[in-house]
Design a protein around this motif. Sequence first.
Motif, PDB file in Angstrom:
ATOM      1  N   LEU A  15       0.831  -1.203   0.000  1.00  0.00           N
ATOM      2  CA  LEU A  15       0.000   0.000   0.000  1.00  0.00           C
ATOM      3  C   LEU A  15       0.862   1.248   0.000  1.00  0.00           C
ATOM      4  CD1 LEU A  15      -2.708  -1.166   2.579  1.00  0.00           C
ATOM      5  CD2 LEU A  15      -2.931  -1.030   0.079  1.00  0.00           C
ATOM      6  N   PRO A  16       0.357   2.363  -0.525  1.00  0.00           N
ATOM      7  CA  PRO A  16       1.179   3.577  -0.681  1.00  0.00           C
ATOM      8  C   PRO A  16       1.426   4.353   0.603  1.00  0.00           C
ATOM      9  CG  PRO A  16      -1.029   3.943  -1.533  1.00  0.00           C
ATOM     10  CD  PRO A  16      -0.950   2.476  -1.215  1.00  0.00           C
ATOM     11  N   GLN A  17       0.771   3.993   1.698  1.00  0.00           N
ATOM     12  CA  GLN A  17       1.013   4.612   3.005  1.00  0.00           C
ATOM     13  C   GLN A  17       0.666   6.104   3.036  1.00  0.00           C
ATOM     14  OE1 GLN A  17       1.764   2.546   5.533  1.00  0.00           O
ATOM     15  NE2 GLN A  17       1.625   0.955   3.961  1.00  0.00           N
ATOM     16  N   THR A  18      -0.316   6.497   2.256  1.00  0.00           N
ATOM     17  CA  THR A  18      -0.767   7.890   2.321  1.00  0.00           C
ATOM     18  C   THR A  18      -1.631   8.145   3.543  1.00  0.00           C
ATOM     19  OG1 THR A  18      -2.699   7.365   0.956  1.00  0.00           O
ATOM     20  CG2 THR A  18      -0.720   8.160  -0.186  1.00  0.00           C
ATOM     21  N   GLN A  19      -2.154   7.083   4.149  1.00  0.00           N
ATOM     22  CA  GLN A  19      -3.005   7.175   5.354  1.00  0.00           C
ATOM     23  C   GLN A  19      -4.212   8.076   5.111  1.00  0.00           C
ATOM     24  OE1 GLN A  19      -1.887   5.008   7.390  1.00  0.00           O
ATOM     25  NE2 GLN A  19       0.217   4.878   6.637  1.00  0.00           N
ATOM     26  N   PRO A  46      -7.665   4.263  -3.662  1.00  0.00           N
ATOM     27  CA  PRO A  46      -7.479   5.151  -4.818  1.00  0.00           C
ATOM     28  C   PRO A  46      -6.036   5.612  -5.038  1.00  0.00           C
ATOM     29  CG  PRO A  46      -9.453   5.752  -3.615  1.00  0.00           C
ATOM     30  CD  PRO A  46      -8.723   4.751  -2.772  1.00  0.00           C
ATOM     31  N   PRO A  47      -5.267   5.948  -3.990  1.00  0.00           N
ATOM     32  CA  PRO A  47      -3.887   6.375  -4.263  1.00  0.00           C
ATOM     33  C   PRO A  47      -3.040   5.290  -4.916  1.00  0.00           C
ATOM     34  CG  PRO A  47      -4.552   7.064  -2.063  1.00  0.00           C
ATOM     35  CD  PRO A  47      -5.621   6.137  -2.570  1.00  0.00           C
ATOM     36  N   CYS A 120      -3.139  13.356   1.148  1.00  0.00           N
ATOM     37  CA  CYS A 120      -4.259  12.581   1.700  1.00  0.00           C
ATOM     38  C   CYS A 120      -5.572  13.347   1.747  1.00  0.00           C
ATOM     39  CB  CYS A 120      -3.900  12.090   3.099  1.00  0.00           C
ATOM     40  SG  CYS A 120      -3.798  13.404   4.341  1.00  0.00           S
ATOM     41  N   ASP A 121      -5.541  14.673   1.637  1.00  0.00           N
ATOM     42  CA  ASP A 121      -6.738  15.535   1.664  1.00  0.00           C
ATOM     43  C   ASP A 121      -7.324  15.740   3.064  1.00  0.00           C
ATOM     44  OD1 ASP A 121      -6.760  15.774  -1.161  1.00  0.00           O
ATOM     45  OD2 ASP A 121      -7.942  13.955  -1.355  1.00  0.00           O
ATOM     46  N   LEU A 122      -6.770  15.099   4.086  1.00  0.00           N
ATOM     47  CA  LEU A 122      -7.415  15.142   5.400  1.00  0.00           C
ATOM     48  C   LEU A 122      -7.369  16.526   6.052  1.00  0.00           C
ATOM     49  CD1 LEU A 122      -6.219  11.739   6.918  1.00  0.00           C
ATOM     50  CD2 LEU A 122      -8.459  12.314   5.981  1.00  0.00           C
ATOM     51  N   CYS A 123      -6.473  17.375   5.607  1.00  0.00           N
ATOM     52  CA  CYS A 123      -6.389  18.709   6.195  1.00  0.00           C
ATOM     53  C   CYS A 123      -7.431  19.662   5.637  1.00  0.00           C
ATOM     54  CB  CYS A 123      -4.993  19.294   5.986  1.00  0.00           C
ATOM     55  SG  CYS A 123      -4.527  19.442   4.241  1.00  0.00           S
ATOM     56  N   VAL A 124      -8.044  19.322   4.508  1.00  0.00           N
ATOM     57  CA  VAL A 124      -8.959  20.259   3.840  1.00  0.00           C
ATOM     58  C   VAL A 124     -10.293  20.421   4.572  1.00  0.00           C
ATOM     59  CG1 VAL A 124     -10.222  20.746   1.706  1.00  0.00           C
ATOM     60  CG2 VAL A 124      -7.891  19.868   1.599  1.00  0.00           C
ATOM     61  N   PRO A 125     -11.014  19.344   4.913  1.00  0.00           N
ATOM     62  CA  PRO A 125     -12.336  19.525   5.537  1.00  0.00           C
ATOM     63  C   PRO A 125     -12.326  20.306   6.849  1.00  0.00           C
ATOM     64  CG  PRO A 125     -12.093  17.276   4.741  1.00  0.00           C
ATOM     65  CD  PRO A 125     -10.740  17.920   4.641  1.00  0.00           C
ATOM     66  N   THR A 142      -0.318   8.997 -12.488  1.00  0.00           N
ATOM     67  CA  THR A 142      -1.303   8.711 -11.443  1.00  0.00           C
ATOM     68  C   THR A 142      -0.928   7.434 -10.699  1.00  0.00           C
ATOM     69  OG1 THR A 142      -2.726   7.355 -12.887  1.00  0.00           O
ATOM     70  CG2 THR A 142      -3.110   9.746 -12.880  1.00  0.00           C
ATOM     71  N   GLY A 143      -1.613   7.182  -9.590  1.00  0.00           N
ATOM     72  CA  GLY A 143      -1.383   5.949  -8.842  1.00  0.00           C
ATOM     73  C   GLY A 143       0.069   5.764  -8.466  1.00  0.00           C
ATOM     74  N   TRP A 144       0.557   4.520  -8.625  1.00  0.00           N
ATOM     75  CA  TRP A 144       1.944   4.234  -8.282  1.00  0.00           C
ATOM     76  C   TRP A 144       2.927   4.896  -9.240  1.00  0.00           C
ATOM     77  CZ3 TRP A 144       4.391   2.679  -4.119  1.00  0.00           C
ATOM     78  CH2 TRP A 144       3.693   1.992  -3.127  1.00  0.00           C
ATOM     79  N   ASP A 145       2.482   5.312 -10.414  1.00  0.00           N
ATOM     80  CA  ASP A 145       3.365   6.063 -11.312  1.00  0.00           C
ATOM     81  C   ASP A 145       3.675   7.451 -10.737  1.00  0.00           C
ATOM     82  OD1 ASP A 145       3.555   4.048 -13.159  1.00  0.00           O
ATOM     83  OD2 ASP A 145       1.861   4.767 -14.368  1.00  0.00           O
ATOM     84  N   ALA A 146       2.796   7.928  -9.853  1.00  0.00           N
ATOM     85  CA  ALA A 146       2.991   9.237  -9.236  1.00  0.00           C
ATOM     86  C   ALA A 146       3.593   9.116  -7.834  1.00  0.00           C
ATOM     87  CB  ALA A 146       1.653   9.970  -9.165  1.00  0.00           C
ATOM     88  N   TRP A 147       3.975   7.928  -7.455  1.00  0.00           N
ATOM     89  CA  TRP A 147       4.450   7.647  -6.102  1.00  0.00           C
ATOM     90  C   TRP A 147       5.558   6.617  -6.212  1.00  0.00           C
ATOM     91  CZ3 TRP A 147       4.085  10.503  -2.087  1.00  0.00           C
ATOM     92  CH2 TRP A 147       4.054  10.033  -0.767  1.00  0.00           C
TER      93      TRP A 147
END
Length: 314
Positions: A15-19, A46-47, A120-125, A142-147
């Motif tokens: 897993l990409p570990q984006t949490q 999705p990541p 991760c987007d978690l800071c936005v809401p 995208t995906g693993w190509d971006a990570w």
Amino acid sequence: MSEVSALAQRIDALLPQTQCTKCGYAGCRPYAEAIASGQANYNQCPPGGAEGVARIAKLLGRPVIPLNPENGVERARPRAFIDESLCIGCTLCIQACPVDAIVGAAKQMHTVIEDRCTGCDLCVPPCPVDCIEMIPVTGERTGWDAWSQAQADQARTHFEAHQARLEKDKAEREARLAARAARVAPGAQLAPAAGGADTHTQPAATAGDVPKDAASEAGAASLTAPVADEAAAAAARKQAIIQAALERARQKKAALAAEGLGPKNTENVSASVQAQIDEAEARRKRLGLHDGGSESLPGTSDAPDAGDDTKHRT
């Protein structure tokens, strides 16, 4: 290690570990455990995207299936950006970040450490003034190509450090509360029972009449006197440290304001925004998170508070 736990560890490594929690679980490891135990499907990240699904499918010996759209879509990796002119220093984004990628202090502008941000987007809401934007930084990839695996390993390290710090903060807070309760306990033991007889109407007791319990309480009182003196001295030192920290914080705030670097809209905010800020401050106090007035470190959200002289990262 059980077979399920071992499998979960192998899945977690893929897993990409984006949490980001988009999988529906609190982090990558809980999601891996859910897959290993058969409670979750392996197409909910999705990541990781299509390649991530293929990786897990190969490990499990299962067919490759499409990413579940209910969990999101594969996309270019974004990075959080904070408009510092709009930031009011509420610290809510810092509390939400799972990898301590945001630097800031209460009522001062925040900024993002680019290399730490996992998108991760978690800071936005939580942001009450919508000053955080997620900006794609990998173009068409995208995906693993971006990570990369190196980035995933680093993100896991940051997340584990974040979790360990939270546990340490919690343990320290509980220790402070326990020590405070221990200091109060001797006084509570010496207090007269409710409805007890008036001591002024009781006949004086001779030395031989003193009950053993009373003698024990007197001895305890003499032993706790030095402890009380030490606690008073510690409280005085603590207050001095707090006052010094508050003065440093005031000086720093004034210096930032003189340079035009501080938040520009902290005075006139809406009632709803102020309510969110107040709630965040109350939460910080409950967690025992306070400011020492010094420069903030990654993941800090420090604020002066009269309850402690210790600075913790939020």
